[in-house]
Design a protein around this motif. Structure first.
Motif, PDB file in Angstrom:
ATOM      1  N   HIS A 177       0.754  -1.198  -0.036  1.00 51.87           N
ATOM      2  CA  HIS A 177       0.029  -0.031  -0.110  1.00 51.87           C
ATOM      3  C   HIS A 177       0.892   1.259   0.118  1.00 51.87           C
ATOM      4  O   HIS A 177       1.984   1.424   0.379  1.00 51.87           O
ATOM      5  CB  HIS A 177      -0.967   0.066   1.416  1.00 51.87           C
ATOM      6  CG  HIS A 177      -2.304   1.054   0.991  1.00 51.87           C
ATOM      7  ND1 HIS A 177      -2.033   2.475   1.224  1.00 51.87           N
ATOM      8  CD2 HIS A 177      -3.497   0.683   0.735  1.00 51.87           C
ATOM      9  CE1 HIS A 177      -3.485   2.837   1.028  1.00 51.87           C
ATOM     10  NE2 HIS A 177      -4.018   1.849   0.740  1.00 51.87           N
ATOM     11  N   VAL A 178       0.507   2.225  -0.658  1.00 48.68           N
ATOM     12  CA  VAL A 178       1.210   3.540  -0.743  1.00 48.68           C
ATOM     13  C   VAL A 178       1.209   3.957   0.696  1.00 48.68           C
ATOM     14  O   VAL A 178       2.397   4.652   1.004  1.00 48.68           O
ATOM     15  CB  VAL A 178       0.277   4.624  -1.431  1.00 48.68           C
ATOM     16  CG1 VAL A 178       0.749   5.819  -1.279  1.00 48.68           C
ATOM     17  CG2 VAL A 178       0.236   4.342  -2.793  1.00 48.68           C
ATOM     18  N   ARG A 179       0.485   3.860   1.661  1.00 53.54           N
ATOM     19  CA  ARG A 179       0.509   4.169   3.034  1.00 53.54           C
ATOM     20  C   ARG A 179       2.007   3.580   3.511  1.00 53.54           C
ATOM     21  O   ARG A 179       2.578   4.295   4.496  1.00 53.54           O
ATOM     22  CB  ARG A 179      -0.552   3.955   3.685  1.00 53.54           C
ATOM     23  CG  ARG A 179      -1.767   4.674   3.696  1.00 53.54           C
ATOM     24  CD  ARG A 179      -2.704   4.706   4.723  1.00 53.54           C
ATOM     25  NE  ARG A 179      -2.894   3.030   5.022  1.00 53.54           N
ATOM     26  CZ  ARG A 179      -3.785   2.501   4.663  1.00 53.54           C
ATOM     27  NH1 ARG A 179      -4.798   2.806   3.974  1.00 53.54           N
ATOM     28  NH2 ARG A 179      -4.057   1.033   5.029  1.00 53.54           N
ATOM     29  N   THR A 180       1.965   2.451   3.397  1.00 53.54           N
ATOM     30  CA  THR A 180       3.236   1.620   3.701  1.00 53.54           C
ATOM     31  C   THR A 180       4.414   2.475   3.361  1.00 53.54           C
ATOM     32  O   THR A 180       5.492   2.454   4.043  1.00 53.54           O
ATOM     33  CB  THR A 180       3.222   0.317   3.349  1.00 53.54           C
ATOM     34  OG1 THR A 180       1.897  -0.332   4.131  1.00 53.54           O
ATOM     35  CG2 THR A 180       4.524  -0.388   4.114  1.00 53.54           C
ATOM     36  N   LEU A 181       4.628   2.445   2.130  1.00 50.44           N
ATOM     37  CA  LEU A 181       6.002   3.213   1.294  1.00 50.44           C
ATOM     38  C   LEU A 181       5.992   4.696   1.728  1.00 50.44           C
ATOM     39  O   LEU A 181       7.127   4.974   2.259  1.00 50.44           O
ATOM     40  CB  LEU A 181       5.626   3.167   0.012  1.00 50.44           C
ATOM     41  CG  LEU A 181       6.974   3.897  -0.986  1.00 50.44           C
ATOM     42  CD1 LEU A 181       8.221   3.254  -0.618  1.00 50.44           C
ATOM     43  CD2 LEU A 181       6.473   4.133  -2.276  1.00 50.44           C
ATOM     44  N   ALA A 182       5.059   5.240   2.083  1.00 51.78           N
ATOM     45  CA  ALA A 182       5.051   6.704   2.566  1.00 51.78           C
ATOM     46  C   ALA A 182       5.789   6.824   3.783  1.00 51.78           C
ATOM     47  O   ALA A 182       6.446   7.640   4.400  1.00 51.78           O
ATOM     48  CB  ALA A 182       3.697   7.455   2.572  1.00 51.78           C
ATOM     49  N   GLY A 183       5.294   5.746   4.803  1.00 50.77           N
ATOM     50  CA  GLY A 183       5.622   5.804   6.175  1.00 50.77           C
ATOM     51  C   GLY A 183       7.299   5.213   6.227  1.00 50.77           C
ATOM     52  O   GLY A 183       8.022   5.879   6.902  1.00 50.77           O
ATOM     53  N   GLN A 184       7.561   4.637   5.403  1.00 51.65           N
ATOM     54  CA  GLN A 184       9.256   4.141   5.257  1.00 51.65           C
ATOM     55  C   GLN A 184       9.915   5.282   4.998  1.00 51.65           C
ATOM     56  O   GLN A 184      11.075   5.603   5.305  1.00 51.65           O
ATOM     57  CB  GLN A 184       9.179   2.755   4.584  1.00 51.65           C
ATOM     58  CG  GLN A 184       8.828   1.676   5.045  1.00 51.65           C
ATOM     59  CD  GLN A 184       8.866   0.462   4.240  1.00 51.65           C
ATOM     60  OE1 GLN A 184       9.542   0.336   3.376  1.00 51.65           O
ATOM     61  NE2 GLN A 184       8.140  -0.631   4.471  1.00 51.65           N
ATOM     62  N   VAL A 185       9.513   6.034   3.884  1.00 52.30           N
ATOM     63  CA  VAL A 185      10.197   7.302   3.247  1.00 52.30           C
ATOM     64  C   VAL A 185      10.241   8.134   4.398  1.00 52.30           C
ATOM     65  O   VAL A 185      11.260   8.900   4.584  1.00 52.30           O
ATOM     66  CB  VAL A 185       9.394   7.596   1.976  1.00 52.30           C
ATOM     67  CG1 VAL A 185       9.950   9.245   1.720  1.00 52.30           C
ATOM     68  CG2 VAL A 185       9.426   6.771   0.814  1.00 52.30           C
ATOM     69  N   ALA A 186       9.023   8.595   5.092  1.00 52.59           N
ATOM     70  CA  ALA A 186       9.164   9.475   6.046  1.00 52.59           C
ATOM     71  C   ALA A 186      10.251   9.178   7.095  1.00 52.59           C
ATOM     72  O   ALA A 186      10.721  10.214   8.117  1.00 52.59           O
ATOM     73  CB  ALA A 186       7.817   9.742   6.859  1.00 52.59           C
ATOM     74  N   ASP A 187      10.426   7.812   7.469  1.00 47.75           N
ATOM     75  CA  ASP A 187      11.279   7.525   8.390  1.00 47.75           C
ATOM     76  C   ASP A 187      13.012   7.686   8.109  1.00 47.75           C
ATOM     77  O   ASP A 187      13.890   7.387   8.989  1.00 47.75           O
ATOM     78  CB  ASP A 187      11.204   5.900   8.779  1.00 47.75           C
ATOM     79  CG  ASP A 187      10.153   5.666   9.674  1.00 47.75           C
ATOM     80  OD1 ASP A 187       9.687   6.667  10.556  1.00 47.75           O
ATOM     81  OD2 ASP A 187       9.352   4.524   9.578  1.00 47.75           O
TER      82      ASP A 187
END
Length: 675
Positions: free
Chosen positions: A337-347
């Motif tokens: 999911h896009v949310r998963t990738l966005a969360g990892q990028v934010a980290d």
């Protein structure tokens, strides 16, 4: 638009030539031209790395560095950058076929990571796959590097074996694993053949195209070999393209390149990697995203964030139809999911501020091993298992079974570095934690032979016709000398039990909603639920509770230090303390800061919210046992809910039944408070 300050990993290809002609490598193409990076570009890369040090600097991301004339002199200043930046790590990949001179050995000894390309433990096979490689050259060079470090009193590099798996070496992977252990490697990294590169009719075949028998050999060698690697302190790390393809074929599935709204490839490489190639191209991932139209005169910062990679980043974060075509078919990343990738990028620590960060979600870096790939019980009487603590972990139904399983499964994955988890509890082998365990609903191991004969006879007369009470019987009978404490001094037993009233209520609803018929009349459940629950509780429900609990209670005194009984309510109120108590009981050494951090991370991942997110991500309940789509296996876990539905008459009947066995219901009902 998200830009990066500097990649986590920055690679520099000093030249693209090689001294081997590997059967699957594009360098073997007769038309391949060996380029050497120009002095001006090297100067600008040096200035950039000095100002923006990456976490890892790879001084060769293609070709064979040691075959470049005066490679030590040309890389010296980059190696010296560790003096102003001591936390920056140095890495290199080599086939180690050149007979290294003393100054070359001394240079390589400075690297933190050394990736050695070896595909076989047999000299003839290695030469056939990677002509004209000679295994003895690699072995001698490794010995020279280790000797230099021992003599100098310095730490040697961390040696990783890079092995490309094909139909040529698939049946000898067990020998490759043993060879890695014999040479002191710390990691084995398996890659699939890159089938986007033509290899001809007689070329090697990767996981997708090797025959079924050869593919089965790969699965068997991995299942048998990974525990052996772990026992020798070696991390098994399959490349993402290898593991993804392996799991798809093992499950009989085809890759799905369709992306619906919100779906993307969960891949961080466009944000974390930049490889500067000798021909002027910049690579932004291991899957083929490159830009060959970059002007070498551009600032390095612009090359790291060029229009090509920006478009890839934006497309991945947008998901759906915006996912770039090259990413859609790439086997190096999983769909998510896009949310998963966005969360990892934010980290990521090196991301420039962005005002439009998307919602963060669960970070899940493991591949799920399909049920069909889970190995059967190994021989638990071998020398390797004698070095580990044999543990039995038993629970009542609806008393934290899956919570316990996933905590230990995630913890071992975090500590050992293995890239997958399984999703079925039963037998788990955790050499990194120092134990293996049988994890089921069951009675105390050896109760029927070690308990008092009169008590055992009374127990046998109870209503216990439910496989959930003693699912472990067959395994315990086969391995009594392993799991029964009265026969094995090293055996340890953990039992998690729950207040009987809450356990009975939860188990009743669980059975009614199960996808398999478990003896509950579903029509009555719908029309007269409370009355039906009370009838179940004072008959079958309490007898099933007692049939399991009293085997542990009866053996408590004899078992002594071999048995740890934990209340489910205590586990829910203070999981950190309870899990640490279990680990200490099993003799797991968890004192280091890294292992304490792993415990904290495992607790975070197995929180109720995160595990529900895990269920949503998988599209099924934890146990895969819900009768209706979307139902969660995870309930509130709250204590005292029985008070809303269990009648006074039922409580009196349960109290009397427990008293027949010397048990006091009130002793189970105190609700602990979290500290």
């Amino acid at each position: 638009m998200i830009e990066i300050e500097t990649p986590n990993i920055l690679g520099i290809e000093f030249w693209s030539g090689c001294n081997l002609r590997c059967t699957y490598c594009p360098v073997s193409d007769p038309g391949h031209k060996a380029d050497e990076m120009g002095a001006d570009m090297l100067d600008r890369l040096y200035d950039y790395v000095y100002a923006h040090p990456p976490q890892i600097l790879f001084l060769q991301c293609g070709g064979e560095l040691t075959s470049l004339k005066d490679w030590v002199g040309k890389t010296q200043r980059f190696m010296d950058l560790q003096m102003p930046h001591p936390t920056m790590q140095l890495g290199i990949t080599s086939n180690l076929q050149k007979r290294l001179a003393p100054e070359e050995v001394a240079a390589i000894a400075r690297f933190n990571y050394f990736l050695v390309s070896i595909d076989a433990a047999d000299e003839d096979l290695q030469r056939a796959i990677r002509p004209p490689a000679e295994l003895r050259n690699a072995v001698m060079n490794i010995a020279k590097i280790r000797t230099h470090c021992l003599a100098a009193g310095t730490e040697p590099p961390i040696f990783r074996m890079n092995c490309v798996v094909s139909d040529r070496n698939a049946r000898q992977l067990d020998r490759v694993f043993a060879f890695a252990a014999a040479l002191g490697f710390k990691e084995v990294y398996l890659l699939d053949v890159d089938e986007t590169v033509p290899h001809g009719a007689d070329g090697p075949r990767g996981l997708r195209h090797m025959d079924d028998e050869t593919f089965l050999a790969v699965l068997q060698h991995i299942q048998a070999g990974v525990p052996k690697l772990a026992a020798n302190g070696i991390t098994f790390t399959p490349a993402k393209n290898f593991w993804h393809t392996l799991m798809l074929r093992a499950n009989g599935q085809a890759a799905d390149h369709r992306f619906g709204p919100g779906e993307t490839k969960v891949c961080l490489e466009p944000w974390t990697y930049a490889g500067f190639l000798a021909n002027g191209t910049v690579a932004y991932c291991c899957g083929g995203i490159q830009d060959s139209g970059i002007d070498p005169a551009w600032p390095i910062d612009r090359q790291v964030n060029c229009e090509t990679v920006r478009a890839v980043r934006d497309g991945l974060l947008a998901g759906g139809a915006a996912v770039p075509e090259r990413c859609r078919t790439c086997a190096f990343a999983e769909k998510g999911h896009v949310r998963t990738l966005a969360g990892q990028v934010a980290d990521l620590p090196h991301i420039r501020p962005d005002s439009d960060r998307q919602a963060r979600s669960m970070t899940f870096p493991w591949t799920i091993m399909p049920d069909s790939a889970i190995p059967s019980y190994p021989d638990l009487r071998t020398e390797r298992f004698r070095e580990l603590v044999p543990a039995s972990l038993f629970t009542m139904p609806r008393s934290g079974t899956w919570y316990l399983f996933y905590f230990f499964e995630f913890l071992d994955a975090l500590v050992s570095g293995r890239p997958w988890i399984k999703t079925i509890h039963g037998f788990e082998d955790y050499p990194s934690l120092g134990f293996f365990k049988l994890h089921m609903h069951g009675i105390y191991p050896g109760f029927e032979s070690a308990g008092h004969p009169d008590f055992v006879e009374k127990w046998r007369g109870m209503n216990r016709d439910d496989p959930a009470i003693d699912a472990s019987r067959g395994t315990i009978q086969q391995y009594q000398d392993v799991f029964c404490p009265h026969l094995n001094e090293r055996a340890r037993v953990i039992y998690v039990y729950r207040n009987p009233l809450d356990q009975i209520v939860s188990a009743f609803h669980h059975k009614a909603r199960h996808r398999v018929e478990l003896g509950i009349d579903r029509d009555r459940y719908q029309t007269a639920q409370v009355a039906y629950l009370n009838e179940y509780a004072r008959t079958e429900g309490i007898d099933l509770f007692l049939a399991q609990f009293m085997t542990f209670d009866h053996m408590r005194q004899r078992a002594g230090e071999h048995l740890l009984m934990i209340r489910y309510e205590d586990l829910m109120a203070d999981p950190a303390t309870m899990f640490r108590r279990m680990l200490a009981f099993l003799g797991a050494d968890m004192d280091s800061p890294e292992r304490q951090a792993a415990i904290a991370r495992a607790l975070e991942i197995t929180s109720r919210d995160q595990m529900r997110e895990f269920e949503r991500m998988r599209g099924r309940s934890l146990a895969g046992d819900r009768g209706e789509a979307g139902q969660s296996h995870i309930q509130s876990g709250a204590s005292g809910r029985w008070q809303d539905v269990v009648s006074a008459d039922t409580i009196a009947a349960i109290r009397a039944r427990m008293a027949e066995f010397g048990l006091d219901l009130d002793s189970f009902l105190a609700i602990p408070q979290a500290e």
